[in-house]
Design an enzyme around this catalytic site. Sequence first.
Site, mmCIF file in Angstrom:
data_model
loop_
_atom_site.group_PDB
_atom_site.id
_atom_site.type_symbol
_atom_site.label_atom_id
_atom_site.label_comp_id
_atom_site.label_asym_id
_atom_site.label_seq_id
_atom_site.Cartn_x
_atom_site.Cartn_y
_atom_site.Cartn_z
ATOM 1 N N GLN A 75 -13.561 -8.067 -14.314
ATOM 2 C CA GLN A 75 -12.782 -7.661 -13.137
ATOM 3 C C GLN A 75 -12.448 -6.171 -13.214
ATOM 4 O OE1 GLN A 75 -9.024 -9.863 -11.775
ATOM 5 N NE2 GLN A 75 -10.728 -10.614 -10.540
ATOM 6 N N PHE A 76 -12.130 -5.713 -14.391
ATOM 7 C CA PHE A 76 -11.957 -4.284 -14.675
ATOM 8 C C PHE A 76 -12.589 -4.026 -16.042
ATOM 9 C CE2 PHE A 76 -8.731 -4.955 -11.526
ATOM 10 C CZ PHE A 76 -8.568 -3.738 -10.868
ATOM 11 N N ALA A 77 -13.218 -2.857 -16.180
ATOM 12 C CA ALA A 77 -13.849 -2.518 -17.467
ATOM 13 C C ALA A 77 -12.855 -2.671 -18.609
ATOM 14 C CB ALA A 77 -14.377 -1.086 -17.435
ATOM 15 N N ASP A 78 -11.603 -2.351 -18.337
ATOM 16 C CA ASP A 78 -10.550 -2.409 -19.363
ATOM 17 C C ASP A 78 -10.503 -3.779 -20.052
ATOM 18 O OD1 ASP A 78 -10.079 -0.896 -16.912
ATOM 19 O OD2 ASP A 78 -8.302 -0.078 -17.906
ATOM 20 N N PHE A 79 -10.722 -4.840 -19.270
ATOM 21 C CA PHE A 79 -10.574 -6.196 -19.826
ATOM 22 C C PHE A 79 -11.763 -6.596 -20.683
ATOM 23 C CE2 PHE A 79 -8.063 -6.777 -15.719
ATOM 24 C CZ PHE A 79 -6.913 -6.286 -16.307
ATOM 25 N N GLU B 186 -12.688 -13.451 -21.013
ATOM 26 C CA GLU B 186 -13.797 -12.489 -21.122
ATOM 27 C C GLU B 186 -14.675 -12.776 -22.329
ATOM 28 O OE1 GLU B 186 -10.660 -11.664 -20.466
ATOM 29 O OE2 GLU B 186 -10.749 -10.732 -18.484
ATOM 30 N N HIS C 286 -6.031 -0.369 -15.929
ATOM 31 C CA HIS C 286 -7.001 -0.619 -14.854
ATOM 32 C C HIS C 286 -7.777 0.656 -14.539
ATOM 33 C CE1 HIS C 286 -4.207 -3.982 -14.317
ATOM 34 N NE2 HIS C 286 -5.141 -4.598 -13.638
#
Lengths: 321, 320
Positions: free
Chosen positions: A80-84, A58, A125
Amino acid sequence: MSITYLEAIREAQYEALRNDPSVFLYGQDIATFGGAFKATKNLSKEFPNRVFDAPISEDAMVGMAVGAAVEGARPIIEMQFADFSSIGFNQIVNQAATLFWRTNVPCPITIRMPSGGTAGSGPFHSQSMEAIYAHYPGLVIVTPATVEDAYWMLLDSVKLNDPVIFCEHKFLYYHLKADQIGDRELPIGKARIARPGRHATIVTYSAMVHEALRAAEELQLDGYQIEVVDLRSVKPMDTDTILASVARTGRLLALGEAFPWGGVTAEIIARVTTDGFHLLDAPPMRLNSKDTPIPYHPNLWKSHRPTTSTIAAALRRLLRN
Amino acid sequence: MLLSRVLEEKLGSLYRAGGRIVGGVYLGKGQEAFSAALGVQLRKGRDIYGPLIRDQAGRIAFGEPILDCVRTYLGAVTGPMRGRDGNIHRGRPKEGHLAMISHLGSLLSVVAGGLFARRLSGTLADSIGATSIGDGGTSTGAFHEGLNMAAVEKLPIIVSIANNQYAYSTPNTRQYACENLVDRAAGYGIEGVTVDATDLASCLKAFRAAADRARAGGGPQMIVGTLLRLAGHGEHDDASYIPDTKRQGASARDCLQVAEDFARDHGWMSSADLRELNEEVRRNVDQTVSKVSKEPAPDPFKENWQALSCAELVEGQHEA
């Protein structure tokens, strides 16, 4: 014929690629596979050499987008997910957000962040990152709640000459449908009155708009008209529309799915009490998730986030004051 | 190299005198040969350069006027950073000179992104990118992510690693566990070479070859230069943590002295020529500093305080 929120995001990217040769897509699993949520389905086929799989990096994905933007490209990055995006945090807040201010070179990048909770997704996630990024100068943070906004605001984001954090809510991906995408009604930066009312105002954004609307329906049975303001973008925040609504109702509930400390709801309260204290007939209220990581099991998850019933309960307390 | 050394000595003395330079001064003393040898391979306006903290010599070789450097150190509003950023955090991205941020390793992917975009738009032609880092910066996640990505994309980028043996005060033994940093090149699937970075001739040969390979489609090129930083991390640092044994070792040779001896030995320049050059360079530096000293400092009342290029999206000031 209907279109989902997710399909609108895919269609907007199709349009962006079609309209502007400087647009390209970069993210994990987004090319042939079409993305973890299929938000880029078939786009690599329709636009060969414009849609690229990225390594699980990222930080490098965002750094790469900044370098490309300096050269005149308008990249769309899919987290892929905001978390990452926390892994790309440094590049977002220090590289992308400061570029224009430091060097006078604009940084037109759009970072799509599949945000927010869905049952069973757990602590890593489900996160909502808008407040973190809104804290930093130099970024625009949009939080579409409708199919139309998912489409038009994504297209508008790509055209903006500034870095945009595009928070698309995963809970709305499949559930939210529209018969068709209507005309573009509001630009980024303007809030929308999602439901007019006169007894209290809920200011919210993203998936919570729909919970707020359901709570407002519930309160209508008791004879209360609740106004719901959909912020659409949390930065810039349309303070004028918020204050005008509070002027009509005299009562404010700031609602968000994100963690409670600081954040968007605190900002709403701060602005209203600073600039519109005289408009308030009762102390303003906030409702957020609980102050723990986001739980996995649906029983816990449903109690962690605000829901129609907790919002309705909060409104009743607000109206009693 | 000489201009870089003299300019940095001047900046150091301004710092020590106090008042003129706010913030720090960071010198590339001992790294000029390695830095300049990369800079001369690059063509301003065609190649993309992401220099780091100790690349004054490389920036000059790339074509940055020393005026930009002095204006940024003194915070002049006329400089490329207009007082908004200072010292080594400067550049002109549209001319291919990226402005580093302080977070080590994070410029690698930005240079790679510029090359990637050019390839997409069909304007890459024979342009290459280059960026610098030190031994300490190679430990960051950003460095790994950026280099891996550049390798996957086979981008024409030179990654120059000045192994000056200390990251601020931390010795290499606490920084990495491989035998030699260049061993990592194989892990990324790229070419890597080591060079004695105190020797300008070796550096020029190595960077020229790397630039040729990159332009010919050979993908990322890693060059590890062995040297010793002949100054503190910044002028606030006396580098007392570097033991005398190191200071007397081969890697502590002064590359400027080595280059001057080389030029003299080959009959390219006499001692008198070198003296004359030295004087000319000093005059140039003094004149530049004197010019910039008369230039206006930024005015907070004229500053627009807007971090977005889209003025219509800038929020009003919400002051309590």
